[in-house]
Design a protein around this motif. Sequence first.
Motif, PDB file in Angstrom:
ATOM      1  N   ASP A  68       0.819  -1.223   0.000  1.00  0.00           N
ATOM      2  CA  ASP A  68       0.000   0.000   0.000  1.00  0.00           C
ATOM      3  C   ASP A  68       0.852   1.272   0.000  1.00  0.00           C
ATOM      4  O   ASP A  68       0.632   2.181   0.799  1.00  0.00           O
ATOM      5  N   ILE A  69       1.809   1.343  -0.923  1.00  0.00           N
ATOM      6  CA  ILE A  69       2.684   2.521  -0.959  1.00  0.00           C
ATOM      7  C   ILE A  69       2.450   3.393  -2.191  1.00  0.00           C
ATOM      8  O   ILE A  69       3.001   4.489  -2.283  1.00  0.00           O
ATOM      9  N   HIS A  70       1.629   2.916  -3.147  1.00  0.00           N
ATOM     10  CA  HIS A  70       1.351   3.690  -4.367  1.00  0.00           C
ATOM     11  C   HIS A  70      -0.133   3.655  -4.693  1.00  0.00           C
ATOM     12  O   HIS A  70      -0.802   2.641  -4.481  1.00  0.00           O
ATOM     13  N   ASP A  71      -0.639   4.738  -5.259  1.00  0.00           N
ATOM     14  CA  ASP A  71      -1.970   4.711  -5.847  1.00  0.00           C
ATOM     15  C   ASP A  71      -1.892   3.951  -7.170  1.00  0.00           C
ATOM     16  O   ASP A  71      -0.822   3.876  -7.790  1.00  0.00           O
ATOM     17  N   PRO A  72      -3.017   3.398  -7.627  1.00  0.00           N
ATOM     18  CA  PRO A  72      -2.991   2.560  -8.833  1.00  0.00           C
ATOM     19  C   PRO A  72      -2.532   3.260 -10.110  1.00  0.00           C
ATOM     20  O   PRO A  72      -2.161   2.591 -11.071  1.00  0.00           O
ATOM     21  N   ASP A  73      -2.570   4.598 -10.122  1.00  0.00           N
ATOM     22  CA  ASP A  73      -2.167   5.289 -11.351  1.00  0.00           C
ATOM     23  C   ASP A  73      -0.683   5.647 -11.373  1.00  0.00           C
ATOM     24  O   ASP A  73      -0.219   6.343 -12.281  1.00  0.00           O
ATOM     25  N   LYS A  74       0.072   5.179 -10.396  1.00  0.00           N
ATOM     26  CA  LYS A  74       1.514   5.413 -10.387  1.00  0.00           C
ATOM     27  C   LYS A  74       2.244   4.095 -10.631  1.00  0.00           C
ATOM     28  O   LYS A  74       2.149   3.164  -9.832  1.00  0.00           O
ATOM     29  N   ALA A  75       2.961   4.019 -11.731  1.00  0.00           N
ATOM     30  CA  ALA A  75       3.674   2.784 -12.076  1.00  0.00           C
ATOM     31  C   ALA A  75       4.802   2.518 -11.088  1.00  0.00           C
ATOM     32  O   ALA A  75       5.403   3.439 -10.538  1.00  0.00           O
ATOM     33  N   TYR A  76       5.063   1.248 -10.866  1.00  0.00           N
ATOM     34  CA  TYR A  76       6.101   0.825  -9.931  1.00  0.00           C
ATOM     35  C   TYR A  76       7.121   0.001 -10.705  1.00  0.00           C
ATOM     36  O   TYR A  76       6.755  -0.831 -11.530  1.00  0.00           O
ATOM     37  N   SER A  77       8.404   0.230 -10.442  1.00  0.00           N
ATOM     38  CA  SER A  77       9.446  -0.428 -11.229  1.00  0.00           C
ATOM     39  C   SER A  77      10.344  -1.296 -10.358  1.00  0.00           C
ATOM     40  O   SER A  77      10.430  -1.116  -9.144  1.00  0.00           O
ATOM     41  N   VAL A  78      11.036  -2.205 -11.014  1.00  0.00           N
ATOM     42  CA  VAL A  78      11.975  -3.066 -10.299  1.00  0.00           C
ATOM     43  C   VAL A  78      13.116  -2.254  -9.705  1.00  0.00           C
ATOM     44  O   VAL A  78      13.613  -2.559  -8.613  1.00  0.00           O
ATOM     45  N   ALA A  79      13.544  -1.195 -10.400  1.00  0.00           N
ATOM     46  CA  ALA A  79      14.620  -0.354  -9.870  1.00  0.00           C
ATOM     47  C   ALA A  79      14.183   0.347  -8.585  1.00  0.00           C
ATOM     48  O   ALA A  79      14.967   0.462  -7.630  1.00  0.00           O
ATOM     49  N   GLU A  80      12.930   0.798  -8.552  1.00  0.00           N
ATOM     50  CA  GLU A  80      12.408   1.435  -7.341  1.00  0.00           C
ATOM     51  C   GLU A  80      12.325   0.422  -6.202  1.00  0.00           C
ATOM     52  O   GLU A  80      12.681   0.713  -5.059  1.00  0.00           O
ATOM     53  N   PHE A  81      11.849  -0.771  -6.524  1.00  0.00           N
ATOM     54  CA  PHE A  81      11.769  -1.827  -5.519  1.00  0.00           C
ATOM     55  C   PHE A  81      13.149  -2.134  -4.942  1.00  0.00           C
ATOM     56  O   PHE A  81      13.329  -2.239  -3.727  1.00  0.00           O
ATOM     57  N   GLN A  82      14.137  -2.272  -5.814  1.00  0.00           N
ATOM     58  CA  GLN A  82      15.485  -2.597  -5.369  1.00  0.00           C
ATOM     59  C   GLN A  82      16.034  -1.523  -4.436  1.00  0.00           C
ATOM     60  O   GLN A  82      16.593  -1.822  -3.368  1.00  0.00           O
ATOM     61  N   GLU A  83      15.851  -0.273  -4.829  1.00  0.00           N
ATOM     62  CA  GLU A  83      16.345   0.836  -4.017  1.00  0.00           C
ATOM     63  C   GLU A  83      15.689   0.852  -2.640  1.00  0.00           C
ATOM     64  O   GLU A  83      16.362   1.015  -1.611  1.00  0.00           O
ATOM     65  N   GLN A  84      14.378   0.665  -2.609  1.00  0.00           N
ATOM     66  CA  GLN A  84      13.657   0.682  -1.338  1.00  0.00           C
ATOM     67  C   GLN A  84      14.044  -0.505  -0.471  1.00  0.00           C
ATOM     68  O   GLN A  84      14.147  -0.380   0.753  1.00  0.00           O
ATOM     69  N   CYS A  85      14.256  -1.656  -1.094  1.00  0.00           N
ATOM     70  CA  CYS A  85      14.656  -2.843  -0.331  1.00  0.00           C
ATOM     71  C   CYS A  85      16.017  -2.662   0.328  1.00  0.00           C
ATOM     72  O   CYS A  85      16.189  -3.003   1.505  1.00  0.00           O
ATOM     73  N   HIS A  86      16.975  -2.165  -0.423  1.00  0.00           N
ATOM     74  CA  HIS A  86      18.310  -1.971   0.137  1.00  0.00           C
ATOM     75  C   HIS A  86      18.252  -1.039   1.348  1.00  0.00           C
ATOM     76  O   HIS A  86      18.913  -1.275   2.367  1.00  0.00           O
ATOM     77  N   ARG A  87      17.439   0.013   1.249  1.00  0.00           N
ATOM     78  CA  ARG A  87      17.284   0.942   2.376  1.00  0.00           C
ATOM     79  C   ARG A  87      16.627   0.243   3.566  1.00  0.00           C
ATOM     80  O   ARG A  87      17.091   0.341   4.700  1.00  0.00           O
ATOM     81  N   LEU A  88      15.560  -0.497   3.296  1.00  0.00           N
ATOM     82  CA  LEU A  88      14.836  -1.176   4.366  1.00  0.00           C
ATOM     83  C   LEU A  88      15.689  -2.232   5.057  1.00  0.00           C
ATOM     84  O   LEU A  88      15.630  -2.396   6.282  1.00  0.00           O
ATOM     85  N   ILE A  89      16.475  -2.954   4.287  1.00  0.00           N
ATOM     86  CA  ILE A  89      17.321  -3.993   4.868  1.00  0.00           C
ATOM     87  C   ILE A  89      18.274  -3.391   5.890  1.00  0.00           C
ATOM     88  O   ILE A  89      18.459  -3.931   6.987  1.00  0.00           O
ATOM     89  N   GLY A  90      18.865  -2.252   5.542  1.00  0.00           N
ATOM     90  CA  GLY A  90      19.750  -1.574   6.488  1.00  0.00           C
ATOM     91  C   GLY A  90      19.009  -1.105   7.724  1.00  0.00           C
ATOM     92  O   GLY A  90      19.501  -1.246   8.857  1.00  0.00           O
ATOM     93  N   GLU A  91      17.814  -0.548   7.533  1.00  0.00           N
ATOM     94  CA  GLU A  91      17.036  -0.047   8.666  1.00  0.00           C
ATOM     95  C   GLU A  91      16.598  -1.182   9.585  1.00  0.00           C
ATOM     96  O   GLU A  91      16.620  -1.052  10.814  1.00  0.00           O
TER      97      GLU A  91
END
Length: 319
Positions: A68-91
């Motif tokens: 639940d981080i995006h509204d349906p009209d905003k596309a989500y990409s693998v690059a965005e996922f990767q970036e967010q994951c790396h940040r979350l893993i550290g946190e």
Amino acid sequence: MTTETKPSLMVLLGPTAVGKTKMSIELAKLFGCEIISGDSMQVYRQMDIGTAKISVEEMEGIPHHLIDIHDPDKAYSVAEFQEQCHRLIGEIHGRGRIPFIVGGTGLYIESVCYGFQFTDVGADEVFRSEQLKYAESYGAEALHDRLKLVDPISAQRLHMNDQRRVIRALEIHHLTNTTLSAQMAAQTKESPYDLSIIGLTMDRQILYKRIEARIDQMIEQGLVAEVTDLMNKGYDKSLISMQGLGYKEIISFLEGELTWEETITLLKRDTRRFAKRQLSWFRHMKDISWVDVTDKENFSENFAQIHDIIAGKLLSNTE
């Protein structure tokens, strides 16, 4: 927990309807995890039933991320996922917990596990528009056939209805004269993490029956009303989110293109095919410890087997 050189990362993957949710919650409780969703559709708000999104009750207090981080009209990409994951893993490690990716989107999960490098090859909006017009005139299959000619490996991996990714693969070839599949094959696949990857599998025919039962349940839970509400809010079928399984089929029914019987038959068929593609992707990944969970009555036995694999990989220094 980390090794001397790499932070630890747990992963649970498998095809849709194999039983990842229940297993992930029990594992997270035992190992002290926070879960990161590895599902490219569960990022969208208001799309709950069709994505089989975990409920707050099902989470049982385990923190979940990238839902639940995006509204349906905003596309989500693998690059965005990767970036967010790396940040979350550290946190998550900073909180003294173990990060735990759970999901079925193979490219997304693999990109994090092995630190894929995504080169910015740019975009050609005129080319994209031409491909969209071609698909509108001749159909999604004809567009997919274009990809088969230049990049058959990517064409095999991408469903013809996934037009955004089909067009992006064509665009990469158009701009670079190399293929998306060649770029993927060139990745070093060396992980920045100390990985423990568990894959769930089961007898194919039993999995298909579970998929069909899940779809029946989605209908009972109100999938048609969910899709109708999204359309009433202006989210139309051109959006990537609305091309997801369960959404595009119901839209075709609501617009009179399919009968109800045809809609359910198509949705069940396409979901079975999706599960087959998921398994095919995972089979080409390395480092996965597979566990057969065909016998759902033996949950405790399956859980114990998975526990031993993870404990041997991540907790050997403390046990």
